[in-house]
Design a protein around this motif. Structure first.
Motif, PDB file in Angstrom:
ATOM      1  N   VAL A 163     -27.377 -15.762 -16.249  1.00 26.36           N
ATOM      2  CA  VAL A 163     -25.733 -15.892 -15.682  1.00 26.36           C
ATOM      3  C   VAL A 163     -24.605 -15.457 -16.430  1.00 26.36           C
ATOM      4  CG1 VAL A 163     -24.363 -17.696 -14.887  1.00 26.36           C
ATOM      5  CG2 VAL A 163     -26.675 -17.891 -14.264  1.00 26.36           C
ATOM      6  N   GLU A 164     -24.796 -15.695 -17.577  1.00 25.20           N
ATOM      7  CA  GLU A 164     -23.781 -15.308 -18.473  1.00 25.20           C
ATOM      8  C   GLU A 164     -23.435 -13.480 -18.498  1.00 25.20           C
ATOM      9  OE1 GLU A 164     -21.811 -15.555 -23.071  1.00 25.20           O
ATOM     10  OE2 GLU A 164     -23.711 -16.440 -22.665  1.00 25.20           O
ATOM     11  N   LEU A 165     -24.738 -13.053 -18.653  1.00 19.36           N
ATOM     12  CA  LEU A 165     -24.794 -11.719 -18.755  1.00 19.36           C
ATOM     13  C   LEU A 165     -24.457 -11.242 -17.410  1.00 19.36           C
ATOM     14  CD1 LEU A 165     -27.683  -9.339 -19.925  1.00 19.36           C
ATOM     15  CD2 LEU A 165     -26.951  -9.221 -17.557  1.00 19.36           C
ATOM     16  N   LEU A 166     -24.828 -11.406 -16.380  1.00 18.32           N
ATOM     17  CA  LEU A 166     -24.264 -10.816 -14.970  1.00 18.32           C
ATOM     18  C   LEU A 166     -22.996 -11.295 -14.812  1.00 18.32           C
ATOM     19  CD1 LEU A 166     -27.361 -12.195 -13.109  1.00 18.32           C
ATOM     20  CD2 LEU A 166     -26.927  -9.631 -13.469  1.00 18.32           C
ATOM     21  N   THR A 167     -22.427 -12.293 -15.087  1.00 20.31           N
ATOM     22  CA  THR A 167     -20.895 -12.544 -15.196  1.00 20.31           C
ATOM     23  C   THR A 167     -20.265 -11.739 -15.760  1.00 20.31           C
ATOM     24  OG1 THR A 167     -21.319 -14.874 -14.807  1.00 20.31           O
ATOM     25  CG2 THR A 167     -19.124 -14.343 -15.447  1.00 20.31           C
ATOM     26  N   LEU A 168     -20.550 -11.230 -17.040  1.00 22.86           N
ATOM     27  CA  LEU A 168     -19.997 -10.310 -17.992  1.00 22.86           C
ATOM     28  C   LEU A 168     -20.011  -8.982 -17.454  1.00 22.86           C
ATOM     29  CD1 LEU A 168     -20.922 -11.417 -21.367  1.00 22.86           C
ATOM     30  CD2 LEU A 168     -18.492 -11.429 -20.445  1.00 22.86           C
ATOM     31  N   ALA A 169     -21.296  -8.716 -16.806  1.00 24.74           N
ATOM     32  CA  ALA A 169     -21.388  -7.274 -16.006  1.00 24.74           C
ATOM     33  C   ALA A 169     -20.623  -7.058 -15.017  1.00 24.74           C
ATOM     34  CB  ALA A 169     -22.937  -7.048 -15.831  1.00 24.74           C
ATOM     35  N   TRP A 170     -20.482  -8.059 -14.102  1.00 30.17           N
ATOM     36  CA  TRP A 170     -19.804  -7.863 -12.715  1.00 30.17           C
ATOM     37  C   TRP A 170     -18.403  -8.396 -12.781  1.00 30.17           C
ATOM     38  CZ3 TRP A 170     -24.434 -10.848  -9.936  1.00 30.17           C
ATOM     39  CH2 TRP A 170     -25.696 -10.162 -10.013  1.00 30.17           C
ATOM     40  N   CYS A 171     -17.993  -8.939 -13.670  1.00 33.71           N
ATOM     41  CA  CYS A 171     -16.437  -9.463 -13.473  1.00 33.71           C
ATOM     42  C   CYS A 171     -15.384  -8.307 -13.599  1.00 33.71           C
ATOM     43  CB  CYS A 171     -16.157 -10.514 -14.735  1.00 33.71           C
ATOM     44  SG  CYS A 171     -16.094  -9.755 -16.324  1.00 33.71           S
ATOM     45  N   THR A 172     -15.875  -7.074 -13.943  1.00 34.90           N
ATOM     46  CA  THR A 172     -14.970  -5.869 -13.851  1.00 34.90           C
ATOM     47  C   THR A 172     -14.851  -5.311 -12.607  1.00 34.90           C
ATOM     48  OG1 THR A 172     -16.816  -4.782 -15.192  1.00 34.90           O
ATOM     49  CG2 THR A 172     -15.082  -5.417 -16.338  1.00 34.90           C
ATOM     50  N   ASP A 173     -15.562  -5.662 -11.730  1.00 37.32           N
ATOM     51  CA  ASP A 173     -15.934  -5.147 -10.363  1.00 37.32           C
ATOM     52  C   ASP A 173     -14.756  -5.181  -9.687  1.00 37.32           C
ATOM     53  OD1 ASP A 173     -18.242  -3.532 -10.677  1.00 37.32           O
ATOM     54  OD2 ASP A 173     -19.464  -5.058  -9.984  1.00 37.32           O
ATOM     55  N   HIS A 174     -13.739  -6.181  -9.789  1.00 37.40           N
ATOM     56  CA  HIS A 174     -12.809  -6.687  -8.936  1.00 37.40           C
ATOM     57  C   HIS A 174     -11.435  -6.293  -9.396  1.00 37.40           C
ATOM     58  CE1 HIS A 174     -16.118  -8.996  -7.047  1.00 37.40           C
ATOM     59  NE2 HIS A 174     -16.167  -9.368  -8.257  1.00 37.40           N
ATOM     60  N   ALA A 175     -10.570  -6.309  -8.485  1.00 39.03           N
ATOM     61  CA  ALA A 175      -9.227  -6.000  -8.894  1.00 39.03           C
ATOM     62  C   ALA A 175      -8.549  -6.884  -9.657  1.00 39.03           C
ATOM     63  CB  ALA A 175      -8.193  -5.599  -7.683  1.00 39.03           C
ATOM     64  N   GLU A 176      -8.468  -8.228  -9.323  1.00 37.82           N
ATOM     65  CA  GLU A 176      -7.847  -9.317 -10.020  1.00 37.82           C
ATOM     66  C   GLU A 176      -8.722  -9.856 -11.042  1.00 37.82           C
ATOM     67  OE1 GLU A 176      -6.009 -12.418 -11.277  1.00 37.82           O
ATOM     68  OE2 GLU A 176      -7.428 -13.032 -10.020  1.00 37.82           O
ATOM     69  N   ASP A 257      -5.720  -2.507  -3.585  1.00 32.81           N
ATOM     70  CA  ASP A 257      -5.788  -3.829  -4.301  1.00 32.81           C
ATOM     71  C   ASP A 257      -7.513  -4.599  -3.873  1.00 32.81           C
ATOM     72  OD1 ASP A 257      -3.480  -3.980  -5.092  1.00 32.81           O
ATOM     73  OD2 ASP A 257      -2.519  -4.306  -2.800  1.00 32.81           O
ATOM     74  N   ALA A 258      -8.496  -3.612  -3.884  1.00 30.46           N
ATOM     75  CA  ALA A 258      -9.836  -3.973  -3.550  1.00 30.46           C
ATOM     76  C   ALA A 258     -10.635  -3.352  -4.681  1.00 30.46           C
ATOM     77  CB  ALA A 258     -10.132  -3.864  -2.287  1.00 30.46           C
ATOM     78  N   GLY A 259     -11.609  -4.062  -5.064  1.00 32.99           N
ATOM     79  CA  GLY A 259     -12.442  -3.394  -5.930  1.00 32.99           C
ATOM     80  C   GLY A 259     -14.031  -2.982  -5.313  1.00 32.99           C
ATOM     81  N   HIS A 260     -15.048  -3.343  -5.971  1.00 32.59           N
ATOM     82  CA  HIS A 260     -16.335  -2.738  -5.562  1.00 32.59           C
ATOM     83  C   HIS A 260     -16.814  -3.658  -4.498  1.00 32.59           C
ATOM     84  CE1 HIS A 260     -19.943  -0.501  -5.886  1.00 32.59           C
ATOM     85  NE2 HIS A 260     -20.782  -1.450  -6.222  1.00 32.59           N
ATOM     86  N   GLU A 261     -16.365  -4.764  -4.144  1.00 31.81           N
ATOM     87  CA  GLU A 261     -16.687  -5.698  -3.163  1.00 31.81           C
ATOM     88  C   GLU A 261     -15.342  -6.028  -2.328  1.00 31.81           C
ATOM     89  OE1 GLU A 261     -19.151  -8.952  -4.354  1.00 31.81           O
ATOM     90  OE2 GLU A 261     -20.472  -7.580  -5.535  1.00 31.81           O
ATOM     91  N   PRO A 262     -14.746  -4.876  -1.456  1.00 39.37           N
ATOM     92  CA  PRO A 262     -13.573  -5.093  -0.913  1.00 39.37           C
ATOM     93  C   PRO A 262     -13.489  -6.160   0.113  1.00 39.37           C
ATOM     94  CG  PRO A 262     -14.604  -3.022   0.061  1.00 39.37           C
ATOM     95  CD  PRO A 262     -15.492  -3.448  -1.350  1.00 39.37           C
ATOM     96  N   TRP A 263     -14.540  -6.748   0.912  1.00 41.46           N
ATOM     97  CA  TRP A 263     -14.455  -7.644   1.688  1.00 41.46           C
ATOM     98  C   TRP A 263     -13.982  -8.973   1.142  1.00 41.46           C
ATOM     99  CZ3 TRP A 263     -18.974  -5.459   0.188  1.00 41.46           C
ATOM    100  CH2 TRP A 263     -19.865  -6.220  -0.519  1.00 41.46           C
TER     101      TRP A 263
END
Length: 284
Positions: A163-176, A257-263
């Motif tokens: 969970v920690e690995l995936l959180t660190l890997a995916w947290c940069t996918d978003h604008a905020e 103002d949207a990242g990799h998951e804009p919805w």
């Protein structure tokens, strides 16, 4: 409505449908990964009153358990088999991330089965990884990057480490950043388990036979109604999608103002775009 659909090699794929399944053409959502289960349940209701919306767990993920060697051709044929099961002669494909690569390769193999295609946050061609790595580094601290590398190098991980690995890997996918970490932590617990073997196998094949080498053919096989959509704050460089859209002569819409998951960040903007696109496909 949901079920398990057998395909020609005996695998059984979980699928779900929302809306009136007697209407045609149908919309099919193709999730990313590769190696993740479907996560587009929040997107389906945005257009389900316009057309039936199908989604599924790709083989080897989620509710479609399977053991074996993965190939891009096999996953393309899986989609064709599901369309047969659903009695959908041609579909409106909406792919996200790796799902845009799958949609593109499906168009190359089965162009007559695609009424329209919306490619959301992909596919990325050319040297896009350099820009992606640089932007992710900019959005994280040295300590976060070191921790991510340490987790990636572990031969086995506990549930909390995964969970920690995936959180660190995916947290940069978003604008905020703050909300991005919340969304990444939620996804890290829900989009499980990750099929890392599938991810590695399809990744190797994609690098050996990149979509870049098929763009001229893809240009002739994409449906006339094909569009690209991206978030302006996706760490993957928007310039790569701009170049692809120009190469294919297809329109690209960028959501600010949207990242990799804009919805997640701009749901109204994504809903409006998807509804316009699906209405246009139905009218055509």
């Amino acid at each position: 409505m949901e079920g398990l659909a057998p395909v020609d090699d005996g695998a059984r794929l979980w699928w779900s449908a929302l809306g009136d399944t007697t209407r045609r053409p149908a919309v099919v959502l193709l999730h990313g990964g590769p190696g993740l289960p479907d996560y587009l349940g929040e997107v389906a209701p945005m257009v389900a009153d316009l057309a039936p919306v199908y989604r599924y767990d790709q083989r080897g993920t989620g509710r479609s358990p399977w053991q074996g060697r993965h190939s891009l051709a096999r996953h393309v044929d899986d989609l064709a088999g599901l369309l047969d099961t659903w009695e959908v002669p041609e579909a409106v494909l909406i792919g996200h991330s790796y799902g845009t690569d799958l949609a593109s390769r499906f168009c190359l193999r089965y162009p007559d089965r695609v009424a329209a295609a919306l490619l959301m946050c992909g596919p990325f061609t050319g040297d896009w990884r350099t820009g992606d790595r640089a932007e992710r580094d900019r959005r994280t601290t040295a300590a976060q990057r070191a921790r991510l590398r340490a987790l990636e190098e572990l031969p086995q991980r506990t549930e909390e480490q995964e969970v920690e690995l995936l959180t660190l890997a995916w947290c940069t996918d978003h604008a905020e950043p703050g909300r991005g970490r919340e969304w990444a932590a939620r996804a890290a617990r829900l989009r499980r388990p990750v099929n890392w073997a599938m991810n590695a196998e399809l990744g190797r094949e994609g690098r050996a036979d990149p979509l870049d080498d098929h763009l001229a053919e893809l240009d002739t096989r994409l449906p006339a109604r094909t569009e690209l959509l991206c978030g302006a704050a996706d760490p993957r460089p928007a310039a790569a999608l701009e170049a692809l859209a120009l190469r294919l002569g297809r329109p690209l819409t960028t959501i600010e103002d949207a990242g990799h998951e804009p919805w997640l960040e701009r749901p109204d903007a994504v809903r409006g775009h998807l509804r316009r696109f699906v209405r246009g496909a139905l009218d055509a």
